[in-house]
Design a protein around this motif. Sequence first.
Motif, PDB file in Angstrom:
ATOM      1  N   ALA A 149     -11.413  12.929  23.339  1.00  0.00           N
ATOM      2  CA  ALA A 149     -11.294  11.726  24.122  1.00  0.00           C
ATOM      3  C   ALA A 149     -10.076  11.797  24.957  1.00  0.00           C
ATOM      4  CB  ALA A 149     -10.915  10.375  23.134  1.00  0.00           C
ATOM      5  N   HIS A 150      -8.969  12.559  24.583  1.00  0.00           N
ATOM      6  CA  HIS A 150      -7.776  12.683  25.463  1.00  0.00           C
ATOM      7  C   HIS A 150      -8.022  13.582  26.673  1.00  0.00           C
ATOM      8  CE1 HIS A 150      -3.857  14.084  26.621  1.00  0.00           C
ATOM      9  NE2 HIS A 150      -3.226  12.846  26.095  1.00  0.00           N
ATOM     10  N   ALA A 151      -8.876  14.634  26.324  1.00  0.00           N
ATOM     11  CA  ALA A 151      -9.193  15.552  27.271  1.00  0.00           C
ATOM     12  C   ALA A 151     -10.181  15.041  28.494  1.00  0.00           C
ATOM     13  CB  ALA A 151      -9.911  16.888  26.423  1.00  0.00           C
ATOM     14  N   ARG A 152     -10.886  14.074  28.049  1.00  0.00           N
ATOM     15  CA  ARG A 152     -11.552  13.444  28.907  1.00  0.00           C
ATOM     16  C   ARG A 152     -11.065  12.578  30.091  1.00  0.00           C
ATOM     17  NH1 ARG A 152     -17.492  11.215  26.053  1.00  0.00           N
ATOM     18  NH2 ARG A 152     -18.657  12.817  27.193  1.00  0.00           N
ATOM     19  N   VAL A 153     -10.043  11.903  29.393  1.00  0.00           N
ATOM     20  CA  VAL A 153      -8.829  11.086  30.413  1.00  0.00           C
ATOM     21  C   VAL A 153      -8.261  12.033  31.179  1.00  0.00           C
ATOM     22  CG1 VAL A 153      -7.099   9.500  30.172  1.00  0.00           C
ATOM     23  CG2 VAL A 153      -8.807   9.354  28.568  1.00  0.00           C
ATOM     24  N   CYS A 154      -7.905  13.217  30.788  1.00  0.00           N
ATOM     25  CA  CYS A 154      -6.908  14.166  31.383  1.00  0.00           C
ATOM     26  C   CYS A 154      -7.891  14.570  32.699  1.00  0.00           C
ATOM     27  CB  CYS A 154      -6.669  15.299  30.509  1.00  0.00           C
ATOM     28  SG  CYS A 154      -5.393  14.926  29.562  1.00  0.00           S
ATOM     29  N   SER A 155      -9.162  14.721  32.367  1.00  0.00           N
ATOM     30  CA  SER A 155     -10.185  15.203  33.367  1.00  0.00           C
ATOM     31  C   SER A 155     -10.184  14.401  34.352  1.00  0.00           C
ATOM     32  CB  SER A 155     -11.680  15.570  32.802  1.00  0.00           C
ATOM     33  OG  SER A 155     -12.119  14.429  32.232  1.00  0.00           O
ATOM     34  N   VAL A 156     -10.429  12.978  34.070  1.00  0.00           N
ATOM     35  CA  VAL A 156     -10.451  11.966  35.254  1.00  0.00           C
ATOM     36  C   VAL A 156      -8.903  12.009  35.938  1.00  0.00           C
ATOM     37  CG1 VAL A 156     -10.523   9.384  35.439  1.00  0.00           C
ATOM     38  CG2 VAL A 156     -11.993  10.310  33.784  1.00  0.00           C
ATOM     39  N   MET A 157      -8.209  12.136  35.373  1.00  0.00           N
ATOM     40  CA  MET A 157      -6.729  12.224  36.107  1.00  0.00           C
ATOM     41  C   MET A 157      -6.639  13.256  36.974  1.00  0.00           C
ATOM     42  SD  MET A 157      -5.309   9.375  34.878  1.00  0.00           S
ATOM     43  CE  MET A 157      -3.687   9.441  35.395  1.00  0.00           C
ATOM     44  N   ARG A 158      -7.370  14.192  36.798  1.00  0.00           N
ATOM     45  CA  ARG A 158      -7.258  15.467  37.623  1.00  0.00           C
ATOM     46  C   ARG A 158      -8.141  15.337  38.766  1.00  0.00           C
ATOM     47  NH1 ARG A 158      -7.138  18.241  32.796  1.00  0.00           N
ATOM     48  NH2 ARG A 158      -9.364  18.941  32.773  1.00  0.00           N
ATOM     49  N   LYS A 159      -9.308  14.409  38.344  1.00  0.00           N
ATOM     50  CA  LYS A 159     -10.295  14.260  39.543  1.00  0.00           C
ATOM     51  C   LYS A 159      -9.719  13.312  40.516  1.00  0.00           C
ATOM     52  CE  LYS A 159     -15.120  13.415  40.002  1.00  0.00           C
ATOM     53  NZ  LYS A 159     -16.395  12.934  39.398  1.00  0.00           N
ATOM     54  N   ALA A 160      -8.870  12.318  39.997  1.00  0.00           N
ATOM     55  CA  ALA A 160      -8.317  11.231  40.800  1.00  0.00           C
ATOM     56  C   ALA A 160      -7.071  11.965  41.692  1.00  0.00           C
ATOM     57  CB  ALA A 160      -7.479   9.980  40.054  1.00  0.00           C
ATOM     58  N   ALA A 161      -6.421  12.871  41.299  1.00  0.00           N
ATOM     59  CA  ALA A 161      -5.391  13.628  41.924  1.00  0.00           C
ATOM     60  C   ALA A 161      -5.994  14.601  43.040  1.00  0.00           C
ATOM     61  CB  ALA A 161      -4.475  14.664  40.846  1.00  0.00           C
TER      62      ALA A 161
ATOM     63  N   ALA B 214      -8.412   3.714  30.760  1.00  0.00           N
ATOM     64  CA  ALA B 214      -8.442   5.097  30.144  1.00  0.00           C
ATOM     65  C   ALA B 214      -7.111   5.745  30.020  1.00  0.00           C
ATOM     66  CB  ALA B 214      -9.197   5.998  31.085  1.00  0.00           C
ATOM     67  N   ARG B 215      -6.163   5.634  30.938  1.00  0.00           N
ATOM     68  CA  ARG B 215      -4.862   6.085  30.668  1.00  0.00           C
ATOM     69  C   ARG B 215      -4.219   5.543  29.469  1.00  0.00           C
ATOM     70  NH1 ARG B 215      -1.323   9.756  29.789  1.00  0.00           N
ATOM     71  NH2 ARG B 215       0.511   9.423  30.523  1.00  0.00           N
ATOM     72  N   ALA B 216      -4.214   4.196  29.152  1.00  0.00           N
ATOM     73  CA  ALA B 216      -3.660   3.374  28.246  1.00  0.00           C
ATOM     74  C   ALA B 216      -4.177   3.911  27.137  1.00  0.00           C
ATOM     75  CB  ALA B 216      -3.796   1.944  28.373  1.00  0.00           C
ATOM     76  N   SER B 217      -5.347   4.418  26.799  1.00  0.00           N
ATOM     77  CA  SER B 217      -6.157   4.885  25.625  1.00  0.00           C
ATOM     78  C   SER B 217      -5.215   6.303  25.356  1.00  0.00           C
ATOM     79  CB  SER B 217      -7.494   5.086  25.811  1.00  0.00           C
ATOM     80  OG  SER B 217      -8.181   3.833  26.170  1.00  0.00           O
TER      81      SER B 217
ATOM     82  N   LEU C  25       1.334  12.799  13.933  1.00  0.00           N
ATOM     83  CA  LEU C  25       0.536  13.582  13.010  1.00  0.00           C
ATOM     84  C   LEU C  25       1.235  14.825  13.108  1.00  0.00           C
ATOM     85  CD1 LEU C  25      -2.974  12.562  12.962  1.00  0.00           C
ATOM     86  CD2 LEU C  25      -1.064  11.673  11.622  1.00  0.00           C
ATOM     87  N   GLY C  26       2.007  15.135  14.392  1.00  0.00           N
ATOM     88  CA  GLY C  26       2.435  16.629  14.615  1.00  0.00           C
ATOM     89  C   GLY C  26       1.355  17.647  15.486  1.00  0.00           C
ATOM     90  N   VAL C  27       0.611  16.917  15.987  1.00  0.00           N
ATOM     91  CA  VAL C  27      -0.600  17.601  16.808  1.00  0.00           C
ATOM     92  C   VAL C  27      -0.423  17.286  18.359  1.00  0.00           C
ATOM     93  CG1 VAL C  27      -3.119  17.482  17.057  1.00  0.00           C
ATOM     94  CG2 VAL C  27      -2.307  17.106  14.996  1.00  0.00           C
ATOM     95  N   THR C  28      -0.465  18.738  18.649  1.00  0.00           N
ATOM     96  CA  THR C  28      -0.474  18.311  20.633  1.00  0.00           C
ATOM     97  C   THR C  28      -1.784  18.123  21.123  1.00  0.00           C
ATOM     98  OG1 THR C  28       1.039  20.487  20.343  1.00  0.00           O
ATOM     99  CG2 THR C  28      -0.009  19.783  22.445  1.00  0.00           C
ATOM    100  N   PRO C  29      -1.698  17.010  21.889  1.00  0.00           N
ATOM    101  CA  PRO C  29      -2.909  16.503  22.647  1.00  0.00           C
ATOM    102  C   PRO C  29      -3.420  17.365  23.529  1.00  0.00           C
ATOM    103  CG  PRO C  29      -1.046  14.928  23.301  1.00  0.00           C
ATOM    104  CD  PRO C  29      -0.585  16.200  22.375  1.00  0.00           C
ATOM    105  N   ALA C  30      -4.821  17.634  23.542  1.00  0.00           N
ATOM    106  CA  ALA C  30      -5.683  18.553  24.363  1.00  0.00           C
ATOM    107  C   ALA C  30      -5.726  17.964  25.782  1.00  0.00           C
ATOM    108  CB  ALA C  30      -6.962  18.916  23.712  1.00  0.00           C
ATOM    109  N   GLU C  31      -5.433  18.857  26.746  1.00  0.00           N
ATOM    110  CA  GLU C  31      -5.697  18.281  28.205  1.00  0.00           C
ATOM    111  C   GLU C  31      -7.011  18.866  28.653  1.00  0.00           C
ATOM    112  OE1 GLU C  31      -2.485  19.023  30.680  1.00  0.00           O
ATOM    113  OE2 GLU C  31      -0.946  18.201  29.498  1.00  0.00           O
ATOM    114  N   GLU C  32      -7.570  19.842  28.124  1.00  0.00           N
ATOM    115  CA  GLU C  32      -8.967  20.234  28.315  1.00  0.00           C
ATOM    116  C   GLU C  32      -9.555  20.689  27.296  1.00  0.00           C
ATOM    117  OE1 GLU C  32      -9.340  23.212  31.717  1.00  0.00           O
ATOM    118  OE2 GLU C  32      -7.288  23.791  31.318  1.00  0.00           O
ATOM    119  N   MET C  33     -10.907  20.866  26.971  1.00  0.00           N
ATOM    120  CA  MET C  33     -11.644  21.590  25.747  1.00  0.00           C
ATOM    121  C   MET C  33     -12.112  22.901  26.341  1.00  0.00           C
ATOM    122  SD  MET C  33     -10.665  19.280  23.493  1.00  0.00           S
ATOM    123  CE  MET C  33     -11.528  19.879  22.148  1.00  0.00           C
ATOM    124  N   ARG C  34     -11.897  24.012  25.632  1.00  0.00           N
ATOM    125  CA  ARG C  34     -12.504  25.091  25.973  1.00  0.00           C
ATOM    126  C   ARG C  34     -13.587  25.666  24.924  1.00  0.00           C
ATOM    127  NH1 ARG C  34      -9.232  27.381  29.376  1.00  0.00           N
ATOM    128  NH2 ARG C  34      -7.030  26.590  29.838  1.00  0.00           N
TER     129      ARG C  34
END
Length: 581
Positions: free
Chosen positions: A454-466, A558-561, A572-581
């Motif tokens: 979910a977080h990676a999907r939002v990051c992909s939208v942000m990259r597309k907008a950029a 999306a960004r607020a999410s 939780l001590g987890v790093t959010p993913a910016e893209e999924m591989r």
Amino acid sequence: MNIFADIREAVLTALSDLTAEGTLPAGLDTANVAVEPPRDPLHGDMATNAAMVLAKPAQMKPRDIAEALAGKLAADPRIESAEVAGPGFLNLRLAPAIWADVTRAALRAGTDFGRATLGQGIKVNVEYVSANPTGPMHVGHTRGAVFGDALASLLDFAGYDVTREYYINDGGAQVDVLARSAYERYREAHGLEPEISEGLYPGDYLIPVGAALKEKYGDSLLNKPEADWLADVRDFATEAMMEMIRGDLALLGVKMDVFYSEKSLYGTGQIEAALKRLEDLGLIYEGVLEPPKGKLPEDWEEREQTLFKSTQFGDDVDRPVKKSDGAWTYFAPDIAYHWTKVERGFDMLIDVFGADHGGYVKRMKAAVAALSEGRVPLDIKLIQLVKLFKNGEPFKMSKRAGTFVTLRDVVEQAGADVTRFHMLTRKNDAPLDFDFDKVLEQSKDNPVFYVQYAHARVCSVMRKAAEAGWDMSDARLAGADLSGNTHPAELELVRKIAEWPRHVEIAARANEPHRIAFFLYDLASDLHALWNRGNEEPALRFFQEGDEAASSAKIALARASAVVISAGLAILGVTPAEEMR
């Protein structure tokens, strides 16, 4: 912005007005008045139990209170409608502008959105892990470490002044066993056959310790009586094990504020001082315990011991603090250790224990209640076992045999982020299965992947907008026109965002960080649902091709999410993913 807290305050104000008018009697206790999401979203945005809670003490019908309350709340511009349902529940619908305000609040606050002041001014000590310094940490320690660390982060997010503490159990007989085990590896380093007799630690992890002992002491300890080398080898091996444990914790992303040594309590008068305090309170006496219930052990004999009156504080039996031979029991230094916490000024104590310490809970709570005279609460969280699976087969673990699965094994195979998240997908007192195949699976059934995706999907939208050259900074998005985000799927997502501050407080009050993982999964589900609706209805897509204004409104949601997901993962001590591989 905590809209649930804000509306609850509006309800309390309305109840106060009704009291002032004489509609309600004075002196009603409103502590249990709640405002929460309704069980059925079709009933509204929020519901309050105020009428149901106050009916009996007010000696009124719940519906009469609810109708009077609805009349008052109707004047609040934030509330679009207030409808009485059933025997007296009050369902509330909020004005559409509120949801835009929630989105803006999340964007402006960033990952601080949802921070609470619940613990303002309260010092809390969270003691967790505290594994015996006799070897590497195993998978059971892993769950306790993750739970304790996430709980500490949750309490910090809720406004508490948190200290993370590790109690080093270096004062008991187990460190003497460690020393003897390390000495055999020292002999092995000199080419001698180690004598790993029954009761010693056979693990290969002590081989490097033996080599290090050789480097430091040469052959000066060989063929010497135990009394000549035990203390030095014990200190050396204990520090080597603690260095290993610190490395394991770092691999998991856990960093302690304090490492407190049990050994430091001995010979310093601290144990005596703690027991003297209990004695001054009339809680220490010389006595004989009754034999254990059930079958009487063959070696049972009545012995007079020094006992603590723990039954006065809810324990099943009084507990010995000194044996008949004058030696301290294990309980005595633990009492002294907790007394140091009280003396250090902590207002609240939390201990994270393994499930095998269940019998220790009542006596420890009794001791803290006595020492602090009821001022400092102690919450003890028991961590149930973890069952490991791989390729459909269970992993076996045996610390004494030296073939156990270590924390490092788990993290190196699954990764720290996956390990941490998955360890929080069950409540601490429920057993947990850790299947290496499933925790790395890319599917909705894997909550770690689903939230990260979910977080990676939002990051992909942000990259597309950029790439389109649009300014989609949080400040820019917060100023966008959000009035068009009115589709049910969009409202469902923003309602979930609005629940975040409430869930933080609920989880912090209960000391239950697993609630954060559950919430993140639900939030991710709502975001994925909206994304998938966009595949069918182009007007709902976050990125509106060629339309920066329309895209800004959708991307703001999306960004607020993503902001909330990032904040939750940080707890939780987890790093959010910016893209999924």
